[in-house]
Design a protein around this motif. Structure first.
Motif, short mmCIF file in Angstrom:
data_model
loop_
_atom_site.label_atom_id
_atom_site.label_comp_id
_atom_site.label_asym_id
_atom_site.label_seq_id
_atom_site.Cartn_x
_atom_site.Cartn_y
_atom_site.Cartn_z
N VAL A 15 0.73 -1.19 0.05
CA VAL A 15 0.08 -0.31 0.21
C VAL A 15 0.93 1.02 -0.19
CG1 VAL A 15 -1.38 1.26 1.43
CG2 VAL A 15 -1.77 -0.91 1.26
N ARG A 16 2.14 0.66 0.46
CA ARG A 16 2.71 2.46 1.30
C ARG A 16 3.50 2.44 -0.51
NH1 ARG A 16 4.06 3.24 6.84
NH2 ARG A 16 2.54 2.98 8.00
N MET A 17 3.99 1.16 -1.11
CA MET A 17 4.97 1.97 -2.26
C MET A 17 3.49 2.72 -3.18
SD MET A 17 7.95 0.62 -2.10
CE MET A 17 8.12 0.30 -3.68
N ASP A 18 2.40 1.66 -3.76
CA ASP A 18 1.69 2.07 -4.28
C ASP A 18 1.35 3.51 -3.90
OD1 ASP A 18 1.14 -0.27 -5.02
OD2 ASP A 18 -1.00 -0.25 -4.42
N LYS A 19 1.41 3.94 -3.00
CA LYS A 19 1.04 5.91 -2.48
C LYS A 19 2.69 6.94 -3.26
CE LYS A 19 -1.85 5.77 1.03
NZ LYS A 19 -1.68 5.74 3.20
N LEU A 20 4.04 5.78 -2.78
CA LEU A 20 5.08 6.54 -3.41
C LEU A 20 4.70 6.72 -5.12
CD1 LEU A 20 7.86 6.94 -1.88
CD2 LEU A 20 8.13 4.39 -2.75
N LYS A 21 4.27 6.23 -5.33
CA LYS A 21 4.73 5.82 -6.57
C LYS A 21 3.19 7.00 -7.38
CE LYS A 21 3.38 2.89 -11.13
NZ LYS A 21 3.04 1.39 -10.86
N GLU A 22 2.71 7.21 -6.83
CA GLU A 22 1.78 8.10 -6.72
C GLU A 22 2.01 9.59 -6.66
OE1 GLU A 22 -2.46 7.64 -4.66
OE2 GLU A 22 -3.09 9.21 -4.85
N LEU A 23 3.02 9.40 -4.97
CA LEU A 23 3.99 10.87 -4.92
C LEU A 23 4.46 11.25 -5.75
CD1 LEU A 23 4.13 10.73 -1.55
CD2 LEU A 23 2.65 11.85 -2.65
N LYS A 24 5.22 10.32 -6.62
CA LYS A 24 6.38 10.69 -7.22
C LYS A 24 5.32 10.99 -8.85
CE LYS A 24 9.63 7.57 -6.73
NZ LYS A 24 10.42 6.16 -7.24
#
Length: 495
Positions: A15-24
RNA sequence: GAGCCAUUAGCUCAGGCGGUAGAGCACCUGACUUUUAAUCAGGGUGUCGAAGGUUCGAAUCCUUCAUGGCUCACCA
């Protein structure tokens, strides 16, 4: 090599990796650049009245430890070195982008906040955010916010998590730093020179302990990790440095327990023209100074015991102590045989060829040590167990040596240093004999140290203190692992 | 090195007599603009430390191993 392949991903991390991607994708750097906070959380709490009255901007940064959302507004707690403060993030004030960032924020993320200080309806001093900035995205979930990290093994292996979750751990290590600083301050004020000597030794001397052995490739020689600081520091006294100390790691290849870590910190100091009487005064003064400086008192609590570190401390010779607690007067014991008989009577196991002095020491450890709760100097150790201490003028079987005991543990070891090179050589020779009999902890012969003594070492007082044990005492820690940031543990592959 | 104890979800912990696993926090979806262990409605957590064994069936019983804790031994 992507992060995805590096980290084992459970669902929470995914979930956090997905959020990271979204932030980028939104152009937000999840691992941001430097940030300049103007206040710590503690400073804001301390100066809240002025800050609220003035309405001035404060800039803070910290790890998000709790979050309470309310739709278009929300609260969170940011933690920095000194503590935590609540922030209030409102859509109207930070704008939709920052508010969305807040909504998706995970516990463990690190944020910067610019805003002003106010008090909530419930009376909590808080920072009302005008800007809410991501500084670092956290990819791993934190332990439970209420119970923290309890698992002792994880606490030691992943001290970073322990420090995040358990404020008292942080306090212990901050206090450790203050204790060592106060120690330096005390000695520097007395005119001592802080020095650094090798940790890699050709000969492991200065204590009775099994060393770690290592190897230098270019020189193709065996080297030992040092087990004490003593012999190099005394060489410096010979060199004329007069008052020296070193605070440093020593390494002993022995068992691990709540009181032993394979590497630990010692302070040793040497003062030319002084003797062990001076060292007793220095010890009690320095420990009291440190306690006063760091805790504001010399009356401390360790476990369920109250300890008074106020000088002067009790003094007793080893012979008197054994007489008092074991009921045996060694002044009346003439021979080794008689001493061993006494040991047998007291059910203290000693080697068949044990000498009178070593028997005395064994009985002392068994019968006396457990009683030494309040600070006590035990003076005049037998010569057999003190190969680096000066003989007593009035009784060559004993030395001008003391150990300080508190809560039944040895805290300090000191003596009037042996400066007779011929005597020193004899003592080393006896140690080598012990070694050849299989005593791996006996001293090795150190010819260079004898040579140094031959140039002449002034009468000198020397002192060694186990810093970790002093820190344990002053932080009320029951295990040495609680005062060493990364204690030695067997490595594991699976976590 | 020996004895005792522990190891279950990311964390903190329940799982009586052996019947294939639960809670809270965290997380996800939705509601909520002064909450604070926020709340409310809904949702999925897993090599039960590892390997063998007993059994129709093992998180549970047995053996071995691993790691850790405590006590002892060792140890200025």
């Amino acid at each position: 090599m992507s992060i995805e392949q590096n980290l084992d991903l459970n669902e929470l991390m995914q979930v956090r990796m997905d959020k990271l991607k979204e932030l980028k994708e939104k152009g937000i750097n999840p691992f941001g650049q430097k940030f300049n906070p103007t206040y710590s959380t503690k400073e804001i709490l301390d100066q809240s009245e002025e800050l609220i009255a003035s309405g001035q901007e404060v800039i803070i940064a910290g790890r998000m430890m709790a979050k309470r959302g309310h739709g278009k507004a929300g609260f969170a707690n940011l933690q920095d070195l000194d503590g935590q403060i609540q922030i209030y993030v409102r859509l109207d004030d930070v704008g939709p982008e920052a508010h969305d960032l807040f909504l998706k924020a995970d516990l463990g993320d690190i944020y910067g906040v610019k805003g002003f200080v106010f008090i909530t309806k419930r009376g909590e001093i808080s920072v009302h955010a005008r800007e809410f900035i991501l500084l670092t995205k956290s990819l791993r979930p934190l332990p439970e916010k209420f119970h923290g990290l309890k698992d002792v093994e994880l606490r030691y292996r992943q001290r970073y998590v322990d420090l995040i979750m358990n404020p008292e751990v942080k306090e212990t290590f901050v206090l450790r730093s203050k204790i060592i600083k106060a120690m330096r301050e005390y000695l520097d004020n007395k005119g001592f020179l802080e020095v650094e000597t090798p940790t890699l030794h050709n000969i492991a001397g200065g204590a009775s302990a099994r060393p770690f052995i290592t190897h230098h490739n270019a020189l193709d020689i065996q080297l030992y990790m040092r087990i004490a600081l003593e012999l190099h520091l005394k060489r410096l006294i010979i060199g004329g440095l007069e008052k020296v100390y070193e605070i440093g790691r020593v390494f002993r290849n022995e068992g691990i327990s709540t009181r032993h870590n394979p590497e630990f910190t010692m302070i040793e100091l040497y003062q030319a023209y002084a003797d062990y009487e001076d060292m007793m005064v220095l010890t009690e003064e320095m420990v009291a100074y440190i306690a006063e400086k760091c805790l504001g008192t010399t009356k401390i609590v360790y476990g369920d015991q109250e300890i008074d570190l106020t000088p002067p401390w009790n003094r007793m010779t080893m012979i008197d102590a054994v007489k008092k607690y074991a009921g045996v007067d060694f002044k009346e014991i003439a021979t080794d045989d008689a001493a061993r008989e006494v040991a047998a009577k007291l059910k203290v196991a000693v080697p068949k060829d044990a000498t009178k002095g070593s028997v005395l020491n064994e009985i002392f450890e068994e019968y006396v040590e457990p009683h030494l709760i309040q600070p006590t100097f035990i003076m005049d150790y037998p010569i057999e167990v003190s190969p680096l201490a000066k003989k007593k003028d009035d009784d060559p079987n004993f030395t001008y040596r003391f150990e300080a005991f508190i809560v039944a543990r040895e805290l300090a070891n000191a003596f009037s240093e042996l400066n007779d090179p011929m005597d020193q050589k004899e003592r080393f020779t006896k140690q080598v004999e012990q070694r050849e009999k299989g005593d791996e902890e006996a001293h090795m012969m150190d010819e260079d140290f004898v040579r140094a003594l031959e140039y002449g070492m002034p009468p000198t007082g020397g002192l060694g203190i186990g810093v970790d044990r002093l820190v344990m005492l002053l932080t009320n820690s029951q295990s040495i692992r609680d005062v060493i940031l990364f204690p030695t543990l067997r490595p594991r592959q699976d976590i």
